[in-house]
Scaffold this motif. Structure first.
Motif, PDB file in Angstrom:
ATOM      1  N   SER A  97      49.312  29.319  38.197  1.00 28.43           N
ATOM      2  CA  SER A  97      48.752  29.231  37.535  1.00 28.43           C
ATOM      3  C   SER A  97      47.999  31.476  37.888  1.00 28.43           C
ATOM      4  N   HIS A  98      48.013  30.981  39.437  1.00 30.06           N
ATOM      5  CA  HIS A  98      47.231  32.543  40.105  1.00 30.06           C
ATOM      6  C   HIS A  98      47.618  32.634  40.509  1.00 30.06           C
ATOM      7  N   VAL A  99      48.056  34.054  41.369  1.00 32.03           N
ATOM      8  CA  VAL A  99      47.973  35.032  42.651  1.00 32.03           C
ATOM      9  C   VAL A  99      47.039  35.887  43.023  1.00 32.03           C
ATOM     10  N   LEU A 100      47.350  35.444  44.411  1.00 34.40           N
ATOM     11  CA  LEU A 100      45.240  36.577  44.935  1.00 34.40           C
ATOM     12  C   LEU A 100      46.838  37.390  45.705  1.00 34.40           C
ATOM     13  N   GLU A 101      46.688  38.516  45.873  1.00 32.44           N
ATOM     14  CA  GLU A 101      47.441  39.872  47.273  1.00 32.44           C
ATOM     15  C   GLU A 101      46.215  40.259  46.915  1.00 32.44           C
ATOM     16  N   GLY A 102      45.752  40.438  48.359  1.00 34.48           N
ATOM     17  CA  GLY A 102      44.350  41.923  49.259  1.00 34.48           C
ATOM     18  C   GLY A 102      43.640  41.730  48.239  1.00 34.48           C
ATOM     19  N   HIS A 103      42.705  42.100  47.102  1.00 36.17           N
ATOM     20  CA  HIS A 103      42.194  42.325  46.765  1.00 36.17           C
ATOM     21  C   HIS A 103      42.371  41.986  45.034  1.00 36.17           C
ATOM     22  N   ASN A 104      43.154  41.607  45.047  1.00 32.74           N
ATOM     23  CA  ASN A 104      43.951  41.416  43.463  1.00 32.74           C
ATOM     24  C   ASN A 104      44.151  40.225  43.571  1.00 32.74           C
ATOM     25  N   VAL A 105      43.569  39.592  42.067  1.00 36.31           N
ATOM     26  CA  VAL A 105      44.093  38.454  41.749  1.00 36.31           C
ATOM     27  C   VAL A 105      44.874  38.276  40.202  1.00 36.31           C
ATOM     28  N   THR A 106      46.156  37.837  39.804  1.00 34.18           N
ATOM     29  CA  THR A 106      46.469  37.346  38.717  1.00 34.18           C
ATOM     30  C   THR A 106      46.645  36.526  37.910  1.00 34.18           C
ATOM     31  N   GLN A 107      46.345  36.453  36.632  1.00 39.47           N
ATOM     32  CA  GLN A 107      46.634  34.986  35.922  1.00 39.47           C
ATOM     33  C   GLN A 107      47.506  34.956  35.533  1.00 39.47           C
ATOM     34  N   PRO A 148      47.551  31.436  31.205  1.00 37.72           N
ATOM     35  CA  PRO A 148      46.623  31.899  30.183  1.00 37.72           C
ATOM     36  C   PRO A 148      45.225  31.004  29.796  1.00 37.72           C
ATOM     37  N   LEU A 149      44.477  30.592  31.294  1.00 36.85           N
ATOM     38  CA  LEU A 149      43.915  29.972  31.140  1.00 36.85           C
ATOM     39  C   LEU A 149      42.285  30.306  30.286  1.00 36.85           C
ATOM     40  N   GLU A 150      42.009  31.778  30.609  1.00 34.00           N
ATOM     41  CA  GLU A 150      41.125  32.485  30.123  1.00 34.00           C
ATOM     42  C   GLU A 150      41.538  33.950  29.164  1.00 34.00           C
ATOM     43  N   PRO A 151      41.025  33.872  28.059  1.00 33.24           N
ATOM     44  CA  PRO A 151      40.993  35.332  27.522  1.00 33.24           C
ATOM     45  C   PRO A 151      41.098  36.319  27.704  1.00 33.24           C
ATOM     46  N   PRO A 152      41.586  37.263  27.121  1.00 30.61           N
ATOM     47  CA  PRO A 152      41.811  38.962  28.522  1.00 30.61           C
ATOM     48  C   PRO A 152      40.759  39.809  28.751  1.00 30.61           C
ATOM     49  N   ASP A 153      39.701  39.551  27.793  1.00 30.88           N
ATOM     50  CA  ASP A 153      38.364  40.313  28.060  1.00 30.88           C
ATOM     51  C   ASP A 153      37.965  39.335  29.182  1.00 30.88           C
ATOM     52  N   ALA A 154      37.431  37.952  29.234  1.00 33.38           N
ATOM     53  CA  ALA A 154      37.189  37.379  30.358  1.00 33.38           C
ATOM     54  C   ALA A 154      37.457  37.245  31.419  1.00 33.38           C
ATOM     55  N   TRP A 155      38.947  37.489  31.838  1.00 36.68           N
ATOM     56  CA  TRP A 155      40.162  37.331  32.778  1.00 36.68           C
ATOM     57  C   TRP A 155      40.146  38.727  33.600  1.00 36.68           C
ATOM     58  N   ALA A 156      39.516  39.555  32.513  1.00 43.11           N
ATOM     59  CA  ALA A 156      39.057  40.757  33.005  1.00 43.11           C
ATOM     60  C   ALA A 156      37.741  41.547  33.876  1.00 43.11           C
ATOM     61  N   ARG A 157      36.355  40.634  33.960  1.00 41.79           N
ATOM     62  CA  ARG A 157      35.612  40.699  34.034  1.00 41.79           C
ATOM     63  C   ARG A 157      35.913  39.898  35.858  1.00 41.79           C
ATOM     64  N   ARG A 158      37.060  38.763  35.486  1.00 42.74           N
ATOM     65  CA  ARG A 158      36.866  37.837  36.697  1.00 42.74           C
ATOM     66  C   ARG A 158      37.206  38.700  37.853  1.00 42.74           C
ATOM     67  N   GLN A 159      38.605  39.310  37.676  1.00 44.74           N
ATOM     68  CA  GLN A 159      39.093  40.069  38.326  1.00 44.74           C
ATOM     69  C   GLN A 159      38.187  41.192  38.904  1.00 44.74           C
ATOM     70  N   LYS A 160      37.691  41.182  38.019  1.00 45.38           N
ATOM     71  CA  LYS A 160      36.586  42.257  38.528  1.00 45.38           C
ATOM     72  C   LYS A 160      35.684  42.186  39.872  1.00 45.38           C
ATOM     73  N   ASP A 161      35.273  40.207  39.019  1.00 41.82           N
ATOM     74  CA  ASP A 161      34.349  40.237  39.653  1.00 41.82           C
ATOM     75  C   ASP A 161      34.669  39.454  41.537  1.00 41.82           C
ATOM     76  N   VAL A 162      36.127  39.092  41.390  1.00 38.11           N
ATOM     77  CA  VAL A 162      37.256  38.788  42.614  1.00 38.11           C
ATOM     78  C   VAL A 162      37.019  40.226  43.868  1.00 38.11           C
ATOM     79  N   SER A 163      37.341  41.447  42.788  1.00 35.25           N
ATOM     80  CA  SER A 163      37.989  42.200  44.163  1.00 35.25           C
ATOM     81  C   SER A 163      36.548  42.765  44.460  1.00 35.25           C
ATOM     82  N   THR A 164      34.860  43.124  43.439  1.00 35.54           N
ATOM     83  CA  THR A 164      34.235  43.222  44.561  1.00 35.54           C
ATOM     84  C   THR A 164      33.504  42.229  45.660  1.00 35.54           C
ATOM     85  N   TYR A 165      33.928  41.151  45.467  1.00 33.42           N
ATOM     86  CA  TYR A 165      33.310  40.117  46.368  1.00 33.42           C
ATOM     87  C   TYR A 165      34.219  39.894  47.372  1.00 33.42           C
TER      88      TYR A 165
END
Length: 211
Positions: free
Chosen positions: A37-47, A50-67
């Motif tokens: 369902s998800h893959v994490l490589e470095g600071h990038n996470v991929t869904q 489709p558990l979340e809509p694209p706009d919501a998932w874009a925010r999640r990706q940014k949150d993970v990278s920032t953290y």
């Protein structure tokens, strides 16, 4: 022929971190009932699913990278104060299972360099040491993590409610998350790296003889 109970539905996450000479390397994945369902490589996470809509998932990706960037910088800072010339490998394995009778089981296990390090006891929201024998870093990490009751409560809610609701939605084949659900992988990753933070802080102090 004897009948066997149906296998439980499962949602699991594996989060790996390697720390060496102040550098942090992250990778991992999540699986929903055996499907990636998800893959994490470095600071990038991929869904992948489709558990979340694209706009919501874009925010999640940014949150993970920032953290993760913030966390990497923190490890570098610790390394400047307490240089380590050896590698630390941390694995966080967490998730939940939903059985056919409606009961569920949640878990969170942490290993350090292949040895059981910490686990999260979901029913009473407490961290517990798993390292065999006395271990200053494990004791320090357990103490530090228990200083943040809001975090432990969030983790308990994630494992008991959010994770299980994902499986309940899967069992009814709606493909939708319940209204109380929170970003599954993001929350798991952030709470997972808190274990590493406890370990890093522990190494920082314990190597200086301050435990």
């Amino acid at each position: 022929c004897p009948t066997f109970p149906a296998a439980p539905l499962t949602f699991t996450m594996e989060h790996y971190t390697r720390v060496f000479e102040g550098n942090s390397l992250f990778w991992g994945n999540a699986s929903l009932d055996g499907r990636l369902s998800h893959v994490l490589e470095g600071h990038n996470v991929t869904q992948v699913l489709p558990l979340e809509p694209p706009d919501a998932w874009a925010r999640r990706q940014k949150d993970v990278s920032t953290y993760l960037i913030y966390f990497s910088n923190l490890v570098k800072l610790f390394n400047k104060e307490r240089p380590m010339d050896y590698t630390q490998r941390l694995c966080c394995h967490l998730g939940c299972r939903l059985f056919p009778n409606g009961t569920s089981h949640s878990f969170y296990e942490v290993t350090l360099n292949g040895t059981a390090f910490l686990s999260f006891h979901v029913p009473n929201a407490t961290w517990q040491r798993r390292w065999p024998g006395r271990h200053q870093v494990a004791a320090f990490a357990e103490t530090e993590l228990m200083k943040y009751p809001i975090t432990t409560q969030h983790l308990q809610h994630f494992l008991n409610t959010t994770c299980v609701s994902i499986l309940q939605a899967q069992s009814t084949r709606t493909g939708k998350l319940s209204g109380r659900s929170r970003a599954p992988l993001v929350l798991g990753l952030i709470l997972g790296t808190l274990c590493l933070l406890g370990m890093a802080v522990g190494i920082f102090w314990c190597t200086g003889g301050s435990c």
